[in-house]
Design an enzyme around this catalytic site. Structure first.
Site, PDB file in Angstrom:
ATOM      1  N   HIS A 121       0.815  -1.213   0.000  1.00 26.38           N
ATOM      2  CA  HIS A 121       0.000   0.000   0.000  1.00 26.38           C
ATOM      3  C   HIS A 121       0.848   1.263   0.000  1.00 26.38           C
ATOM      4  O   HIS A 121       0.387   2.314  -0.432  1.00 26.38           O
ATOM      5  CB  HIS A 121      -0.982  -0.036   1.173  1.00 26.38           C
ATOM      6  CG  HIS A 121      -2.124  -0.971   0.938  1.00 26.38           C
ATOM      7  ND1 HIS A 121      -3.420  -0.680   1.266  1.00 26.38           N
ATOM      8  CD2 HIS A 121      -2.157  -2.203   0.362  1.00 26.38           C
ATOM      9  CE1 HIS A 121      -4.214  -1.702   0.909  1.00 26.38           C
ATOM     10  NE2 HIS A 121      -3.460  -2.627   0.378  1.00 26.38           N
ATOM     11  N   ASP A 122       2.077   1.175   0.496  1.00 29.90           N
ATOM     12  CA  ASP A 122       2.992   2.309   0.366  1.00 29.90           C
ATOM     13  C   ASP A 122       3.448   2.448  -1.094  1.00 29.90           C
ATOM     14  O   ASP A 122       3.326   3.512  -1.703  1.00 29.90           O
ATOM     15  CB  ASP A 122       4.213   2.121   1.284  1.00 29.90           C
ATOM     16  CG  ASP A 122       5.109   3.351   1.286  1.00 29.90           C
ATOM     17  OD1 ASP A 122       4.586   4.467   1.081  1.00 29.90           O
ATOM     18  OD2 ASP A 122       6.325   3.206   1.507  1.00 29.90           O
ATOM     19  N   VAL A 172       1.295   3.870  -4.080  1.00 36.58           N
ATOM     20  CA  VAL A 172       0.833   5.259  -4.007  1.00 36.58           C
ATOM     21  C   VAL A 172       2.060   6.158  -3.895  1.00 36.58           C
ATOM     22  O   VAL A 172       2.729   6.164  -2.867  1.00 36.58           O
ATOM     23  CB  VAL A 172      -0.104   5.459  -2.791  1.00 36.58           C
ATOM     24  CG1 VAL A 172      -0.723   6.845  -2.819  1.00 36.58           C
ATOM     25  CG2 VAL A 172      -1.196   4.399  -2.774  1.00 36.58           C
ATOM     26  N   GLY A 193       4.914   5.659  -5.143  1.00 33.41           N
ATOM     27  CA  GLY A 193       6.142   4.884  -4.953  1.00 33.41           C
ATOM     28  C   GLY A 193       6.392   4.567  -3.489  1.00 33.41           C
ATOM     29  O   GLY A 193       5.630   4.978  -2.600  1.00 33.41           O
ATOM     30  N   SER A 209       4.675   7.198   2.355  1.00 35.57           N
ATOM     31  CA  SER A 209       3.492   8.081   2.417  1.00 35.57           C
ATOM     32  C   SER A 209       2.343   7.450   3.202  1.00 35.57           C
ATOM     33  O   SER A 209       1.549   8.157   3.812  1.00 35.57           O
ATOM     34  CB  SER A 209       3.021   8.463   1.001  1.00 35.57           C
ATOM     35  OG  SER A 209       2.772   7.306   0.226  1.00 35.57           O
ATOM     36  N   HIS A 211      -2.037 -13.253  -0.152  1.00 35.98           N
ATOM     37  CA  HIS A 211      -3.309 -13.553   0.520  1.00 35.98           C
ATOM     38  C   HIS A 211      -3.346 -14.988   1.058  1.00 35.98           C
ATOM     39  O   HIS A 211      -4.412 -15.545   1.276  1.00 35.98           O
ATOM     40  CB  HIS A 211      -4.498 -13.286  -0.418  1.00 35.98           C
ATOM     41  CG  HIS A 211      -4.714 -11.832  -0.683  1.00 35.98           C
ATOM     42  ND1 HIS A 211      -5.543 -11.353  -1.665  1.00 35.98           N
ATOM     43  CD2 HIS A 211      -4.194 -10.732  -0.075  1.00 35.98           C
ATOM     44  CE1 HIS A 211      -5.523 -10.033  -1.659  1.00 35.98           C
ATOM     45  NE2 HIS A 211      -4.703  -9.621  -0.697  1.00 35.98           N
ATOM     46  N   THR A 212      -2.217 -15.545   1.303  1.00 40.22           N
ATOM     47  CA  THR A 212      -2.088 -16.827   1.981  1.00 40.22           C
ATOM     48  C   THR A 212      -1.906 -16.628   3.486  1.00 40.22           C
ATOM     49  O   THR A 212      -1.765 -17.577   4.253  1.00 40.22           O
ATOM     50  CB  THR A 212      -0.868 -17.601   1.427  1.00 40.22           C
ATOM     51  OG1 THR A 212      -0.739 -18.819   2.137  1.00 40.22           O
ATOM     52  CG2 THR A 212       0.421 -16.814   1.621  1.00 40.22           C
ATOM     53  N   ASP A 221      -6.665 -17.265   4.261  1.00 49.12           N
ATOM     54  CA  ASP A 221      -6.390 -18.647   3.845  1.00 49.12           C
ATOM     55  C   ASP A 221      -7.031 -19.568   4.878  1.00 49.12           C
ATOM     56  O   ASP A 221      -6.565 -19.643   6.012  1.00 49.12           O
ATOM     57  CB  ASP A 221      -4.871 -18.849   3.768  1.00 49.12           C
ATOM     58  CG  ASP A 221      -4.473 -20.293   3.465  1.00 49.12           C
ATOM     59  OD1 ASP A 221      -5.358 -21.175   3.430  1.00 49.12           O
ATOM     60  OD2 ASP A 221      -3.266 -20.522   3.290  1.00 49.12           O
ATOM     61  N   THR A 252      -4.263 -22.937   5.797  1.00 48.92           N
ATOM     62  CA  THR A 252      -3.055 -22.670   6.597  1.00 48.92           C
ATOM     63  C   THR A 252      -2.950 -21.161   6.837  1.00 48.92           C
ATOM     64  O   THR A 252      -2.144 -20.468   6.206  1.00 48.92           O
ATOM     65  CB  THR A 252      -1.777 -23.165   5.874  1.00 48.92           C
ATOM     66  OG1 THR A 252      -1.738 -22.583   4.559  1.00 48.92           O
ATOM     67  CG2 THR A 252      -1.742 -24.674   5.749  1.00 48.92           C
TER      68      THR A 252
HETATM   69  C1  HEM Z   1      -4.320  -7.934  -6.380  1.00 51.41           C
HETATM   70  C2  HEM Z   1      -5.079  -7.044  -5.799  1.00 51.41           C
HETATM   71  C3  HEM Z   1      -5.330  -6.985  -4.325  1.00 51.41           C
HETATM   72  C4  HEM Z   1      -6.515  -6.727  -3.739  1.00 51.41           C
HETATM   73  C5  HEM Z   1      -7.812  -6.413  -4.443  1.00 51.41           C
HETATM   74  C6  HEM Z   1      -6.311  -6.783  -2.305  1.00 51.41           C
HETATM   75  C7  HEM Z   1      -7.290  -6.563  -1.361  1.00 51.41           C
HETATM   76  C8  HEM Z   1      -7.163  -6.805  -0.012  1.00 51.41           C
HETATM   77  C9  HEM Z   1      -8.203  -6.616   0.966  1.00 51.41           C
HETATM   78  C10 HEM Z   1      -9.586  -6.079   0.684  1.00 51.41           C
HETATM   79  C11 HEM Z   1      -7.710  -7.027   2.169  1.00 51.41           C
HETATM   80  C12 HEM Z   1      -8.456  -7.072   3.496  1.00 51.41           C
HETATM   81  C13 HEM Z   1      -8.556  -5.707   4.137  1.00 51.41           C
HETATM   82  C14 HEM Z   1      -9.485  -5.757   5.329  1.00 51.41           C
HETATM   83  O1  HEM Z   1     -10.693  -5.919   5.109  1.00 51.41           O
HETATM   84  O2  HEM Z   1      -9.014  -5.624   6.481  1.00 51.41           O
HETATM   85  C15 HEM Z   1      -6.363  -7.480   1.954  1.00 51.41           C
HETATM   86  C16 HEM Z   1      -5.535  -7.994   2.919  1.00 51.41           C
HETATM   87  C17 HEM Z   1      -4.216  -8.313   2.709  1.00 51.41           C
HETATM   88  N1  HEM Z   1      -3.502  -8.123   1.552  1.00 51.41           N
HETATM   89 FE1  HEM Z   1      -4.262  -7.660  -0.267  1.00 51.41          FE
HETATM   90  N2  HEM Z   1      -5.009  -7.099  -2.061  1.00 51.41           N
HETATM   91  C18 HEM Z   1      -4.368  -7.221  -3.253  1.00 51.41           C
HETATM   92  C19 HEM Z   1      -3.020  -7.484  -3.436  1.00 51.41           C
HETATM   93  C20 HEM Z   1      -2.124  -7.652  -2.422  1.00 51.41           C
HETATM   94  C21 HEM Z   1      -0.695  -7.666  -2.564  1.00 51.41           C
HETATM   95  C22 HEM Z   1       0.038  -7.414  -3.878  1.00 51.41           C
HETATM   96  C23 HEM Z   1      -0.171  -7.891  -1.344  1.00 51.41           C
HETATM   97  C24 HEM Z   1       1.274  -7.981  -0.917  1.00 51.41           C
HETATM   98  C25 HEM Z   1       2.257  -8.341  -1.690  1.00 51.41           C
HETATM   99  C26 HEM Z   1      -1.281  -8.062  -0.424  1.00 51.41           C
HETATM  100  C27 HEM Z   1      -1.160  -8.405   0.893  1.00 51.41           C
HETATM  101  C28 HEM Z   1      -2.224  -8.513   1.771  1.00 51.41           C
HETATM  102  C29 HEM Z   1      -2.100  -9.051   3.113  1.00 51.41           C
HETATM  103  C30 HEM Z   1      -0.834  -9.660   3.720  1.00 51.41           C
HETATM  104  C31 HEM Z   1      -3.344  -8.910   3.712  1.00 51.41           C
HETATM  105  C32 HEM Z   1      -3.710  -9.275   5.165  1.00 51.41           C
HETATM  106  C33 HEM Z   1      -3.323  -8.103   6.039  1.00 51.41           C
HETATM  107  C34 HEM Z   1      -3.468  -8.318   7.532  1.00 51.41           C
HETATM  108  O3  HEM Z   1      -3.891  -9.381   7.992  1.00 51.41           O
HETATM  109  O4  HEM Z   1      -3.139  -7.364   8.258  1.00 51.41           O
HETATM  110  N3  HEM Z   1      -2.445  -7.863  -1.110  1.00 51.41           N
HETATM  111  N4  HEM Z   1      -6.044  -7.303   0.614  1.00 51.41           N
END
Ligand code: HEM
Ligand SMILES: *[C@@H]1O[C@H](CO)[C@@H](O)[C@H](O)[C@H]1NC(C)=O
Ligand SMILES: *[C@@H]1O[C@H](CO)[C@@H](O)[C@H](O)[C@H]1NC(C)=O
Ligand SMILES: *[C@@H]1O[C@H](CO)[C@@H](O)[C@H](O)[C@H]1NC(C)=O
Length: 323
Positions: free
Chosen positions: A63-64, A67, A69, A73, A191-192, A239, A242
């Site tokens: 997320h950094d 937006v 780069g 931010s 998202h694992t 996930d 796991t």
């Molecule tokens: C491909 C498009 C992506 C979408 C649409 C997306 C969307 C989301 C959303 C909606 C959440 C849950 C937020 C919440 O409701 O609390 C989430 C969590 C998360 N995302 Fe993504 N994401 C994407 C790509 C990525 C990428 C590229 C990464 C990292 C390389 C990432 C890492 C994570 C992680 C680790 C979580 C869990 C965070 C936590 O438990 O604190 N995501 N994402």
């Protein structure tokens, strides 16, 4: 006075080093490896307490970097001068891990004040989280500067909402950010680990269960964890097999239609992305190897090295002119 002289010498330093500065050269106060080991000790201590923070740090980096780069931010707090920083954006629901960055910054400012940017700390911390969680190691650039702008509407324009389809994801990752389709599929594998708020996907559960979800999983698992009209916004594991492991299970979940976001499912909608999902689900080690390539690419997006455009923040939560 001493601070002014110090600051001035950093400006000179940054004006003369090439854009991919690898080392902190200031009078031996901190080498890159000193800085990295301080950050790592803070990250390891935090993750030994709670692996979920590791998920938070990995997402925080994404997320950094999308937006403006990788410029820190996302770390800036709301202030009366800037009431709508990135943290206020809808797409930034649930961000966590800020205290880890603050702790590392505090230790680094004691050891070598004004040398290591918050943007560098975040890139190191996400890398250390990945290594802690599954042993994957990679290198990231050091010497980037912190940005001075944080704007919620830019976060909403540059980050993907969970409702995006594959074409929208490709437009963002490939056309807008210069990554590849493979990077998109590989990085989605994050998202694992970690969790989501129910509100990020209940549109797929109510009033009807979306046909892109496994019906039984949606009915008996997700609907139970996220009741309709609940008064608190609950959280579920991304996930379901796991939840705490940074592994390739995500891709099996995608094939099984058992992931929470429509965007995850949408990776099945082109031959190219679908083939990659199948590959990562079936060939052990392939995803881990490719993740160690895509993560440094993400971590090094659009770095600020021009001292006119950035600074080394004293606090990661505020620009220096406001500190
Ligand atoms: C491909 C498009 C992506 C979408 C649409 C997306 C969307 C989301 C959303 C909606 C959440 C849950 C937020 C919440 O409701 O609390 C989430 C969590 C998360 N995302 Fe993504 N994401 C994407 C790509 C990525 C990428 C590229 C990464 C990292 C390389 C990432 C890492 C994570 C992680 C680790 C979580 C869990 C965070 C936590 O438990 O604190 N995501 N994402
Ligand atoms: C990172 O860089 C160092 C120094 O250049 C090198 O020794 C090390 O093998 C690299 N690590 C990885 C995982 O690429
Ligand atoms: C934030 O970004 C939006 C869209 O790019 C722009 O219209 C707005 O003026 C910016 N807000 C501030 C406070 O700079
Ligand atoms: C959903 O689960 C309920 C009970 O938990 C059951 O009565 C209903 O038939 C199920 N619907 C589907 C579509 O599986």
């Amino acid at each position: 006075m001493k601070n002014k002289v110090l600051l001035f010498s950093f400006f000179l330093l940054y004006a003369t080093i090439p854009s991919n500065a690898q080392y902190y050269k200031h009078e031996g106060t901190c080498s890159k490896s000193d800085a990295e080991s301080i950050v790592k000790s803070v990250v390891v201590a935090a993750l030994e307490e709670d692996r979920g923070v590791g998920a938070g740090l990995i997402r925080l980096l994404f997320h950094d970097c999308f937006v403006r780069g990788c410029d820190g931010s996302v770390l800036l707090d709301k202030s009366d001068r800037n009431p709508y920083p990135e943290k206020q954006a809808k797409n930034n629901i649930g961000l966590q891990g800020f205290e880890v960055i603050d702790k590392a910054k505090f230790l680094l400012e004691k050891r070598c004040p004004g040398v290591v940017s918050c943007a560098d700390i975040l890139a190191f911390a996400a890398r250390d989280a990945v290594e802690f969680l599954n042993g994957i190691g990679y290198n990231v650039t050091a010497g980037r500067l912190d940005g001075k702008v944080s704007n919620a509407s830019e976060a909403d324009q540059n980050l993907p909402p969970p409702t995006y389809n594959r074409q929208q994801l490709e437009d963002l990752f490939v056309t807008k950010k210069g990554l590849t389709v493979e990077d998109l599929v590989v990085l989605s594998g994050a998202h694992t680990i970690g969790q989501s708020h129910c509100s990020s996907f209940t549109n797929r559960l109510y009033p009807n269960i979306d046909s892109t979800l496994d019906q039984d999983f949606a009915n008996n698992t997700l609907r139970k964890q996220c009741p309709e009209n609940a008064c608190v916004d609950g959280v579920v594991n991304l996930d379901h097999v796991t939840p705490d492991a940074l592994d390739s299970q995500y891709y099996t979940n995608v094939l099984d239609l058992k992931t929470v976001f429509f965007s995850d499912w949408s990776l099945l909608t082109s031959q190219e992305t679908r083939d990659l999902v199948v590959q990562y689900a079936t060939k052990p080690g392939d995803w881990e190897a490719d993740f160690a390539v895509s993560m440094p690419k993400l971590s090094n997006l659009n770095l600020i090295t021009n001292p006119e455009e950035g600074e080394i923040r004293k606090s990661c939560r505020a620009v220096n002119s406001y500190y």
